[in-house]
Design an enzyme around this catalytic site. Structure first.
Site, mmCIF file in Angstrom:
data_model
loop_
_atom_site.group_PDB
_atom_site.id
_atom_site.type_symbol
_atom_site.label_atom_id
_atom_site.label_comp_id
_atom_site.label_asym_id
_atom_site.label_seq_id
_atom_site.Cartn_x
_atom_site.Cartn_y
_atom_site.Cartn_z
ATOM 1 N N THR A 1 19.760 -61.774 62.319
ATOM 2 C CA THR A 1 21.139 -61.290 62.293
ATOM 3 C C THR A 1 21.661 -61.191 60.869
ATOM 4 O O THR A 1 22.499 -60.351 60.566
ATOM 5 C CB THR A 1 22.030 -62.240 63.134
ATOM 6 O OG1 THR A 1 21.596 -62.141 64.482
ATOM 7 C CG2 THR A 1 23.493 -61.891 63.052
ATOM 8 N N SER B 1 14.255 -62.520 65.529
ATOM 9 C CA SER B 1 13.355 -63.678 65.592
ATOM 10 C C SER B 1 13.043 -64.130 67.017
ATOM 11 O O SER B 1 12.199 -64.997 67.219
ATOM 12 C CB SER B 1 13.907 -64.855 64.776
ATOM 13 O OG SER B 1 14.863 -65.595 65.496
ATOM 14 N N THR C 1 18.348 -66.752 63.696
ATOM 15 C CA THR C 1 18.657 -68.128 64.094
ATOM 16 C C THR C 1 17.895 -68.572 65.344
ATOM 17 O O THR C 1 17.736 -69.768 65.574
ATOM 18 C CB THR C 1 20.169 -68.274 64.399
ATOM 19 O OG1 THR C 1 20.525 -67.351 65.434
ATOM 20 C CG2 THR C 1 21.019 -68.044 63.172
ATOM 21 N N ASP C 2 17.443 -67.595 66.164
ATOM 22 C CA ASP C 2 16.972 -67.961 67.506
ATOM 23 C C ASP C 2 15.687 -68.788 67.524
ATOM 24 O O ASP C 2 15.480 -69.578 68.448
ATOM 25 C CB ASP C 2 16.810 -66.696 68.368
ATOM 26 C CG ASP C 2 18.167 -66.142 68.798
ATOM 27 O OD1 ASP C 2 19.178 -66.855 68.652
ATOM 28 O OD2 ASP C 2 18.218 -64.993 69.285
HETATM 29 C C1 SIN Z 1 17.500 -63.441 65.606
HETATM 30 O O1 SIN Z 1 17.198 -64.603 65.857
HETATM 31 O O2 SIN Z 1 16.771 -62.698 64.917
HETATM 32 C C2 SIN Z 1 18.746 -62.846 66.180
HETATM 33 C C3 SIN Z 1 19.829 -63.830 66.333
HETATM 34 C C4 SIN Z 1 20.302 -64.419 65.039
HETATM 35 O O3 SIN Z 1 19.738 -64.288 63.970
HETATM 36 O O4 SIN Z 1 21.375 -65.091 65.109
#
Ligand code: SIN
Length: 350
Positions: free
Chosen positions: A20, A66, A99-100
């Site tokens: 993100t 991710s 973050t995932d």
């Molecule tokens: C991801 O994990 O690539 C999408 C969600 C995020 O980064 O918050």
């Protein structure tokens, strides 16, 4: 690192992998309907302050959401992080990441590379195109931590807090401060360009062992695991399941039966038990069947905080407990299986 190296280590390398933080939305107020992994790491760095006395290099290793993270990106990422860590002019690294699955990549890098320099993973909860994106501040904070004197090990920096790789968990799907280190608490805090440390930097030997046994030495892990992980065929199939009210063993039996051309056999299973790692009796019966077929089974807890507290018999019901969150536990089992392969290979070689 000796003093001569420290004197010239002024480069911070930023590796982009997507997420993100590199996401783009159609509308500036859209925080959910965006596409992750769109903007290059060079553009993300535009206008971000560089820590005094340092300069920044960047490299795009991947550009993904991710949720799709796995060995296909972990292999080049491990190789590039390792390459840059070995450069005497490099003080530290920053990895931009979604973050995932951030906690999984952080744990993997720490366990395999045991870096004596800082490797700081950072991220964002709002896309780069948002009205008030959080990525730029997180990236600035991550650069600061990567350039901090004495920093070492893999650290996650998000929303002004730094977390260790073995404790960090994503605990919220939307809010900016989406990560927690649970009972352990964060490693430290970045405020107004200053890092305050609450805990010690991660040292390789400190990363949680298994049933109180230390992991193999960092050098051993590094020398044995890294080449195996860099090889496409080095990764075993390790799955996770959750025990719950009304559960039966159907999922475990389905995993055991799942076979076909190109399907890697199940080698490991981590079960997130209820409470202190307890398992529904029908799930337990199916897991025993899996063990009898050679699958290595570990347990952790599905509770959001805390770890399974072993009693006098840590291998309750014949399924050992591991003091890690589910995502990290799955990788720990993956690495333990690889370590087992290495021991087997050594025996054959001997
Ligand atoms: C991801 O994990 O690539 C999408 C969600 C995020 O980064 O918050």
């Amino acid at each position: 690192m000796d003093n001569r190296q420290a004197a010239v280590a002024t480069t911070v390398v930023v590796l982009g992998t997507g997420g993100t933080i590199a996401g783009r939305a159609q509308c500036r107020d859209d925080h959910t309907g965006y596409t992750a992994g769109q903007i290059g790491v060079q553009a993300l760095l535009h206008g971000i302050p560089v820590p005094t006395g340092h300069h920044v290099e960047h490299e795009q290793v991947a550009q993904i959401d991710s949720k799709d993270m796995g060995p296909a990106v972990w292999r080049p990422l491990l190789a590039r992080v390792q390459h840059h860590l070995q450069r005497p002019d490099v003080a530290g690294l920053v990895v931009t990441h979604g973050t995932d699955t951030l906690e999984e990549t952080a744990y993997l890098l720490q366990r395999v590379l045991c870096p004596a320099k800082p490797v700081v993973l950072t991220c964002a909860m709002r896309p780069a195109t948002a009205l008030a994106p959080d990525g730029p501040q997180n990236l600035a904070d991550a650069l600061l931590v990567a350039a901090h004197p004495g920093a070492r090990g893999v650290v996650v920096v998000c929303a002004g807090r730094a977390h260790r790789a073995d404790a960090v968990q994503k605990i919220h799907p939307y809010r900016l401060d989406a990560f927690s280190s649970g009972d352990a608490g964060p490693l430290g805090q970045v405020e107004q360009g200053r890092l305050t440390l609450w805990r010690a930097w991660p040292a390789a030997a400190e990363v949680a062992g298994f049933n109180g046994n230390p992991w193999p030495s960092p050098q051993h892990q590094h020398d044995e695991l890294l080449p195996r992980l860099l090889a496409a065929e080095g990764w075993h199939r390790v799955e996770t399941i959750v025990s719950h009210a009304g559960a039966d063993g159907a999922l475990v039996r389905a995993l055991l039966a799942y076979a076909g051309p190109g399907v890697a056999p199940l080698r490991g299973l981590v079960v997130a038990g209820t409470g202190n790692g307890t398992l529904h009796q029908d799930v337990l019966a199916a897991l025993r069947q899996a063990q009898a077929q050679g699958v290595v089974v570990w347990r952790t807890t599905r509770c959001a905080e805390g770890r399974v507290v072993p009693g006098d018999a840590p291998e309750q019901d014949g399924i050992p407990a591991i003091a890690l969150p589910l995502a990290q536990a799955r990788l720990a089992l993956q690495l333990a299986l690889l370590h087992g392969d290495a021991l087997g290979a050594a025996k054959v070689a001997g």
